[in-house]
Write an enzyme that holds these catalytic residues in place. Sequence first.
Site: not given
Length: 304
Positions: A33, A50, A146
């Site tokens: 966020d 972003h 992963l």
Amino acid sequence: MLSRVREIGYAMYERLLRLEIGGAPDHVAVIMDGNRRYARKQGEDTNEGHREGAQTTEQLLDWCDELGVREVTLYTFSTENFDRPADQREFIFDLVEEKLRTFADADRVHDAGVCIRAIGEREMLPERVVDAIDYAESRTAQYDRLNLNIALAYGGRAELLGAARDVARSVATGDIDPGDVDVDTVEEYLYRGPTRDVDLIVRTGGAERTSNFLPWHANGNEAATFFCTPYWPEFRKIDFLRAIRTYQNRQETWRTTRARRALALVRSLGDREVPQAQAALRRFRDALPNSEREQADEEYELAD
């Protein structure tokens, strides 16, 4: 000179945190966020936030690989994000498409054995993004060191609602007996992606809520949560280490609680030869404070 002092202080604090951490959680979920607010603070276009946030995401994957985290789920684009202006949505979709293809071809992703999957309502996404998802998934499907889950067009309620409808449909057609519906049954109808429950949820940007993120895999309130004020592009390795320390402290508290419950059970039974109670107490005795552990050892001869 001041910047050098800060670098030294940062390095020392990082080493201190590493010394305080005994291990990493298996599954970390991140609510990234604050990208737009960071951009506004810097006087930049919101889209630039972003882009810089995507760089932090790449660093996060390096930290997870270094610390031994087995699974990461990133809240990248929620179903509520479709309410944003069209130009913002398109920029994010372009960035997601670019990063998925870049990750899928990156040597370090293949060297680290990263398996990429997307979770969410794919039919809501642009075709170019779906194509990039398919490409990334196919290129990394053989790995399991992963697991990287990208939550796109994701909403926790939508996931649970879809699973409930699918289970009800299977019951109605006779494929499933109502009495056989259990946790494993529901999990078969959830989005294909997370392979284990979430151990730690991290949220940046100052808000203290989990925003409909992975409600099933968070296992009620069992997942530790770490809320911090830095916007996602500002999130640093020391912030991540602090989050893991929060998880570790939560685990220690959990073990102490279990140890005290086991001790209370043994005492209430009044028979130290009860195998199951004795085994439970032995399992968690090390989590007791010294004075309580010594008393339990004396009462029930637990020490080796």
